[in-house]
Design an enzyme around this catalytic site. Structure first.
Site, PDB file in Angstrom:
ATOM      1  N   PRO A   1       0.708  -1.173  -0.090  1.00 35.69           N
ATOM      2  CA  PRO A   1       0.084  -0.051   0.235  1.00 35.69           C
ATOM      3  C   PRO A   1       0.898   1.322   0.029  1.00 35.69           C
ATOM      4  O   PRO A   1       1.870   1.363   0.679  1.00 35.69           O
ATOM      5  CB  PRO A   1      -0.756  -0.277   1.381  1.00 35.69           C
ATOM      6  CG  PRO A   1      -0.805  -1.452   1.571  1.00 35.69           C
ATOM      7  CD  PRO A   1       0.448  -2.217   1.013  1.00 35.69           C
ATOM      8  N   CYS A   2       0.193   2.306  -0.730  1.00 36.20           N
ATOM      9  CA  CYS A   2       1.306   3.249  -1.036  1.00 36.20           C
ATOM     10  C   CYS A   2       0.388   4.676  -0.183  1.00 36.20           C
ATOM     11  O   CYS A   2       1.305   5.599  -0.246  1.00 36.20           O
ATOM     12  CB  CYS A   2       1.223   3.864  -2.657  1.00 36.20           C
ATOM     13  SG  CYS A   2      -0.083   3.881  -3.402  1.00 36.20           S
TER      14      CYS A   2
END
Length: 404
Positions: free
Chosen positions: A81-82
């Site tokens: 996840p960014c």
């Protein structure tokens, strides 16, 4: 020749797996969200899929699912996840305490289990500014200043990482990403792979891994979408022949706004004053792309989780008076035309929340981007196998000659 083996961490809706399965056998994929995992299943099956929080999946679980021993994995893919690293995040400190950021270290944990030959890692460009990414690089390289292993029990990797624009890798979109490629180091000392982090500067590799595909410039948005010949639809409509070619309804006020917005890149600057929001009347306030149209003669803006909302970015259709559809967003992310999405726990595609499907599309790694890099790994692995086979044959011939 058997396909090489791959694991897809944080697989999401399956953008990377769509590219992977052309060249690799996917032995394990993992996704924690059951609805997103359902989209993955609809396109790639469920036999190799783990639906769980990666932190709760043990070493034994991974080995059992993958059916591989140490040094048998060819490629580890990790696309964590960014959101915690995003420029839109309000937590911009280098030492941000966003718990999601720690997930990048799961890449190290899984690499320590399987010792894969290659690693592919993708995230937002802003990740390079975070201390945890610098820690990630040091742990992945696992080298001291002399090029020897820091931890003898762990694998060491030669790394190359760059910030790239995806439109130079087959994706018709203005999207910056961090791509990291790594190859296992088998001979030491290896000073070329040492990570250096100068004070107040970005990390560097002494001599980066010589592995990177050639750039493949994408066609412009209009050319790209024209290949699919989608039917025109109005705001709030769904195409009778493609349930994913569906777009949000617009209020009467927003319909009037988009009608005043010039085709192909127009913005709210062309509206009469009575249509402007109060916050926009002050000038230089808010994001300039909000309520704008895409431009057929340019690349699309970054497809985000809000990609089907006219009010969340330049997501207005270039010529039709509506926001882009879910299908158009997926095509801009270079998913194939028949790719299935779901917004609920159902084996029937295209059901459930449009917002959930938009989030899956916006968070995905563009398929074409992944394919260009994955093909490079496959080519390198194939060459290595051929070289080893030739070496083995030559050695056998020498032995036979000596015996005669």
């Amino acid at each position: 020749m058997k396909k090489p083996k791959a694991i897809d961490l944080f697989c999401g809706a399956g953008g990377v797996s769509q590219a992977l399965k052309k060249y690799f056998e996917i032995v394990t994929a993992i996704e924690y969200d059951p609805i997103i995992a359902k989209t993955y299943e609809l396109n790639h099956g469920s036999e190799h899929l783990i639906i769980n929080d990666i932190k709760k999946v043990t070493k034994e679980d991974f080995i059992k699912k993958a059916g591989l021993k140490q040094n048998q994995l060819d490629l580890l893919v990790s696309t964590p996840p960014c959101q915690g690293f995003s420029r839109h995040s309000r937590k911009k400190a280098l030492d941000s305490k966003d718990e999601r950021n720690k997930l990048i270290l799961e890449t190290i944990r899984i690499a320590d289990i399987f010792h894969p030959e290659f690693i592919f890692f993708e995230n937002v460009d802003n990740i390079v500014n975070y201390k945890i990414f610098h820690t990630f690089l040091r742990k992945l390289a696992n080298l001291n200043a002399s090029g020897q292993k820091k931890n003898p029990s762990r694998p060491s990797y030669h790394i190359n990482f760059k910030i790239i624009s995806v439109n130079k890798y087959g994706v018709p979109q203005k999207r910056k990403r961090l791509i990291l490629l790594a190859k296992k180091i088998n001979n030491f000392p290896f000073v070329e792979g040492v990570i250096k982090i100068p004070k107040n500067k970005l990390p560097i590799v002494t001599s980066p891994l010589n592995l990177w595909p050639k750039e493949q410039l994408s066609p412009l948005l209009g050319v790209h979408l024209s290949k699919y010949n989608l039917n025109p639809i109005s705001a709030g409509e769904t195409d009778l022949f493609d349930p994913l070619h569906s777009c949000r309804n617009l209020s009467e006020l927003n319909l009037e706004r988009i009608r005043y917005t010039p085709h192909d890149g127009g913005s709210r600057n062309s509206w009469p004053e009575y249509l402007l929001l109060n916050c926009h009347k002050k000038g230089n306030v808010g994001f300039g792309d909000v309520y704008g149209r895409m431009n057929r003669y340019d690349y699309a803006p970054t497809i985000t989780c809000g990609c089907i909302s006219y009010t969340k970015g330049r997501f207005g259709h270039p010529t039709e008076d509506r926001a882009i559809s879910l299908r158009e967003a997926a095509l801009i992310q270079t998913f194939p035309l028949d790719y299935k999405f779901t917004g609920e726990l159902s084996d029937i595609p295209y059901k459930g929340s449009k917002d959930v499907m938009a989030t899956q599309i916006g968070n995905a790694v563009p398929v074409k981007l992944a394919e260009i890099f994955i093909k490079e790994f496959y080519s390198r692995l194939t060459i290595n196998k051929i070289d080893k086979k030739i070496f083995s044959i030559q050695n056998d011939e020498k032995c036979n000659f000596s015996l005669s």
